[in-house]
Scaffold this motif. Structure first.
Motif, PDB file in Angstrom:
ATOM      1  N   GLU A 138      44.146  46.164  52.232  1.00  0.00           N
ATOM      2  CA  GLU A 138      45.059  46.802  51.555  1.00  0.00           C
ATOM      3  C   GLU A 138      45.806  45.904  50.297  1.00  0.00           C
ATOM      4  N   LEU A 139      46.216  44.965  50.776  1.00  0.00           N
ATOM      5  CA  LEU A 139      47.123  43.990  49.805  1.00  0.00           C
ATOM      6  C   LEU A 139      46.244  43.189  48.882  1.00  0.00           C
ATOM      7  N   ALA A 140      44.950  43.207  49.324  1.00  0.00           N
ATOM      8  CA  ALA A 140      43.970  42.550  48.360  1.00  0.00           C
ATOM      9  C   ALA A 140      43.684  43.384  47.489  1.00  0.00           C
ATOM     10  N   ARG A 141      43.369  44.822  47.644  1.00  0.00           N
ATOM     11  CA  ARG A 141      43.237  45.650  46.406  1.00  0.00           C
ATOM     12  C   ARG A 141      44.224  45.797  45.503  1.00  0.00           C
ATOM     13  N   ASP A 142      45.516  45.574  45.942  1.00  0.00           N
ATOM     14  CA  ASP A 142      46.783  45.776  45.167  1.00  0.00           C
ATOM     15  C   ASP A 142      46.472  45.124  43.761  1.00  0.00           C
ATOM     16  N   PRO A 143      46.476  45.595  42.632  1.00  0.00           N
ATOM     17  CA  PRO A 143      46.190  44.797  41.588  1.00  0.00           C
ATOM     18  C   PRO A 143      47.139  43.880  41.097  1.00  0.00           C
ATOM     19  N   ARG A 144      48.443  43.888  41.769  1.00  0.00           N
ATOM     20  CA  ARG A 144      49.452  43.061  41.600  1.00  0.00           C
ATOM     21  C   ARG A 144      49.378  41.776  42.348  1.00  0.00           C
ATOM     22  N   HIS A 145      48.426  41.749  43.135  1.00  0.00           N
ATOM     23  CA  HIS A 145      47.863  40.463  43.943  1.00  0.00           C
ATOM     24  C   HIS A 145      46.697  39.983  43.577  1.00  0.00           C
TER      25      HIS A 145
ATOM     26  N   GLY B 296      43.669  42.353  43.539  1.00  0.00           N
ATOM     27  CA  GLY B 296      42.911  43.412  42.919  1.00  0.00           C
ATOM     28  C   GLY B 296      41.319  43.746  43.009  1.00  0.00           C
ATOM     29  N   ALA B 297      41.055  43.081  44.407  1.00  0.00           N
ATOM     30  CA  ALA B 297      39.727  43.078  44.729  1.00  0.00           C
ATOM     31  C   ALA B 297      39.418  43.657  45.961  1.00  0.00           C
ATOM     32  N   ASP B 298      38.013  43.781  46.315  1.00  0.00           N
ATOM     33  CA  ASP B 298      37.659  44.101  47.685  1.00  0.00           C
ATOM     34  C   ASP B 298      37.277  43.076  48.506  1.00  0.00           C
ATOM     35  N   ILE B 299      37.783  42.666  49.567  1.00  0.00           N
ATOM     36  CA  ILE B 299      37.667  41.377  50.340  1.00  0.00           C
ATOM     37  C   ILE B 299      36.804  41.563  51.608  1.00  0.00           C
ATOM     38  N   GLY B 300      36.247  40.370  51.991  1.00  0.00           N
ATOM     39  CA  GLY B 300      35.681  40.435  53.460  1.00  0.00           C
ATOM     40  C   GLY B 300      36.111  39.142  54.227  1.00  0.00           C
ATOM     41  N   PHE B 301      35.860  39.385  55.400  1.00  0.00           N
ATOM     42  CA  PHE B 301      36.524  38.201  56.436  1.00  0.00           C
ATOM     43  C   PHE B 301      35.787  38.304  57.794  1.00  0.00           C
ATOM     44  N   LEU B 302      35.993  37.160  58.326  1.00  0.00           N
ATOM     45  CA  LEU B 302      35.690  37.014  59.690  1.00  0.00           C
ATOM     46  C   LEU B 302      36.860  36.742  60.588  1.00  0.00           C
ATOM     47  N   GLY B 303      36.866  37.483  61.891  1.00  0.00           N
ATOM     48  CA  GLY B 303      38.070  37.490  62.543  1.00  0.00           C
ATOM     49  C   GLY B 303      37.822  37.105  63.878  1.00  0.00           C
ATOM     50  N   LEU B 304      38.834  36.186  64.680  1.00  0.00           N
ATOM     51  CA  LEU B 304      38.712  35.824  65.965  1.00  0.00           C
ATOM     52  C   LEU B 304      39.682  36.046  66.578  1.00  0.00           C
ATOM     53  N   LEU B 305      39.739  36.789  67.743  1.00  0.00           N
ATOM     54  CA  LEU B 305      41.145  36.909  68.547  1.00  0.00           C
ATOM     55  C   LEU B 305      41.211  35.712  69.687  1.00  0.00           C
ATOM     56  N   HIS B 306      42.517  35.074  69.593  1.00  0.00           N
ATOM     57  CA  HIS B 306      42.959  34.301  70.596  1.00  0.00           C
ATOM     58  C   HIS B 306      44.105  35.076  71.512  1.00  0.00           C
ATOM     59  N   THR B 307      44.147  35.021  72.644  1.00  0.00           N
ATOM     60  CA  THR B 307      45.125  35.532  73.468  1.00  0.00           C
ATOM     61  C   THR B 307      46.174  34.294  74.133  1.00  0.00           C
TER      62      THR B 307
ATOM     63  N   PRO C 258      36.808  46.304  42.093  1.00  0.00           N
ATOM     64  CA  PRO C 258      36.743  47.629  42.526  1.00  0.00           C
ATOM     65  C   PRO C 258      35.280  48.245  42.051  1.00  0.00           C
ATOM     66  N   ASP C 259      35.085  47.911  40.971  1.00  0.00           N
ATOM     67  CA  ASP C 259      33.648  48.510  40.269  1.00  0.00           C
ATOM     68  C   ASP C 259      32.450  47.742  40.814  1.00  0.00           C
ATOM     69  N   GLY C 260      32.672  46.598  41.545  1.00  0.00           N
ATOM     70  CA  GLY C 260      31.429  45.725  42.015  1.00  0.00           C
ATOM     71  C   GLY C 260      30.883  45.076  41.097  1.00  0.00           C
ATOM     72  N   SER C 261      31.402  44.864  39.906  1.00  0.00           N
ATOM     73  CA  SER C 261      30.575  44.041  38.759  1.00  0.00           C
ATOM     74  C   SER C 261      30.922  42.923  38.583  1.00  0.00           C
ATOM     75  N   SER C 262      31.855  42.205  38.937  1.00  0.00           N
ATOM     76  CA  SER C 262      32.335  40.878  39.071  1.00  0.00           C
ATOM     77  C   SER C 262      32.869  40.341  40.373  1.00  0.00           C
ATOM     78  N   TRP C 263      33.183  38.884  40.326  1.00  0.00           N
ATOM     79  CA  TRP C 263      33.956  38.405  41.599  1.00  0.00           C
ATOM     80  C   TRP C 263      35.044  37.921  40.788  1.00  0.00           C
ATOM     81  N   ILE C 264      36.108  38.314  41.614  1.00  0.00           N
ATOM     82  CA  ILE C 264      37.514  37.773  41.167  1.00  0.00           C
ATOM     83  C   ILE C 264      38.068  36.418  42.043  1.00  0.00           C
ATOM     84  N   ASP C 265      38.481  35.715  41.542  1.00  0.00           N
ATOM     85  CA  ASP C 265      38.868  34.438  42.186  1.00  0.00           C
ATOM     86  C   ASP C 265      40.209  34.696  42.754  1.00  0.00           C
ATOM     87  N   SER C 266      40.724  34.108  43.762  1.00  0.00           N
ATOM     88  CA  SER C 266      42.101  33.968  44.129  1.00  0.00           C
ATOM     89  C   SER C 266      42.736  32.810  43.562  1.00  0.00           C
ATOM     90  N   SER C 267      44.089  32.503  43.960  1.00  0.00           N
ATOM     91  CA  SER C 267      44.759  31.509  43.734  1.00  0.00           C
ATOM     92  C   SER C 267      44.069  30.422  44.637  1.00  0.00           C
TER      93      SER C 267
END
Length: 295
Positions: A131-138, A140-151, A173-182
């Protein structure tokens, strides 16, 4: 195929019960269970089966494996295959390391509701980043990731947290380009913390309202609606900010020590609550590793 002259099981057998007697105050029953499984793995203690060559008819007895995920005999090959598959999925971009962790006050409740609350931790932390990554104030892109749980943490005390490996950017959002983060940080840690806390509290209260949570022993008092609400809102956090993570080069992202942090990532972004005193068990149990990716 050559076999090693010394195995982990040999070391455990050599130490024997004397190790357990000296360290039992620091170890819980899941730790003893793992040690016992390693010692018994592929020995007559677990039974066996008869293998026969389909060509020459030669027969050999093979002892059964313990199938414990911590056993180096059972999980070594599986881990290597998993690492190779994940490495093949890496994008040619830098990566960040982000960690979401729960406050110590929730530890006892989590231990009594492991499946529900580990799942909630996964879902809420993943939704927070999406949600935060999709926010154009931050970003503004759709992201992917890999998560691992440690307990549990390095001190072997219960400490639920999720490690995420996140590409430094995402698709428009339209899938046309890659947006780099900071290059200094992936997403603002304060914004991540606020949204994560709000969403996790809401999810936890929803489980409570639907009578899905269990309360045993000293936690029985939390079963009262007013008490549970106060308990949740007393978890008011002070946001902890680590030094911003620096992206890791993709080829160095995974190492043979997985699921430790990426070898080239010196400082993860931590999204957490602080600790306050509350009755809690220190026993922890590591859940199976899992990938969490945007569909």
């Amino acid at each position: 195929m050559s076999r090693p002259t010394l195995e982990v099981a040999d070391i455990v057998r050599s130490a024997g019960n004397s190790f357990w007697e000296r360290q039992q105050s620091h170890l819980a029953w899941p730790h003893r269970k793992v040690l016992d499984a390693i010692v018994r793995c592929r020995t007559a203690a677990l039974g066996g089966h008869l293998d026969q060559c389909v060509r020459c008819g030669h027969q050999a007895i093979s002892f059964n494996s313990c199938r414990n995920r911590h056993c180096p005999k059972c999980q070594g090959n599986a881990r290597a295959k998993w690492l190779a598959a994940r490495s093949a999925e890496l994008l040619p971009v830098p990566y960040f390391h982000v960690v979401f962790t729960l406050p110590h006050e929730l530890s006892a409740l989590v231990l009594q509701n492991k499946r529900l609350l580990y799942d909630l931790l996964y879902r809420i932390s993943a939704a927070t980043m999406l949600e935060l990554a999709r926010d154009p104030r931050h970003l503004g892109a759709d992201i992917g990731f890999l998560g691992l749980l440690h307990t549990w943490g390095q001190n072997l005390e219960h400490h639920p947290h999720v490690h995420y490996i996140v590409p430094a950017g995402g698709l428009a959002p339209d899938g046309s380009s890659w947006i780099d983060s900071s290059r200094r940080f992936f997403l603002p840690v304060k914004a991540l913390s606020r949204r994560f806390r709000r969403k996790f509290r809401a999810g936890l209260y929803e489980l409570f309202e639907h009578n899905r949570l269990q309360f045993h022993g000293p936690l029985q008092q939390l079963a009262l609606p007013g008490t549970f609400s106060r308990f949740l809102w007393e978890l008011e956090p002070v946001v902890f900010e680590s030094t911003p993570s620096h992206p890791s080069a993709a080829p160095n992202m995974f190492s043979t020590t997985w699921p430790a942090i990426p070898t080239a990532s010196p400082s993860p972004t931590i999204v957490s609550w602080p600790s306050r005193a509350i009755a809690s068990s220190s026993a922890g149990e590591t859940m199976p590793t899992a990938a969490s990716k945007r569909s």
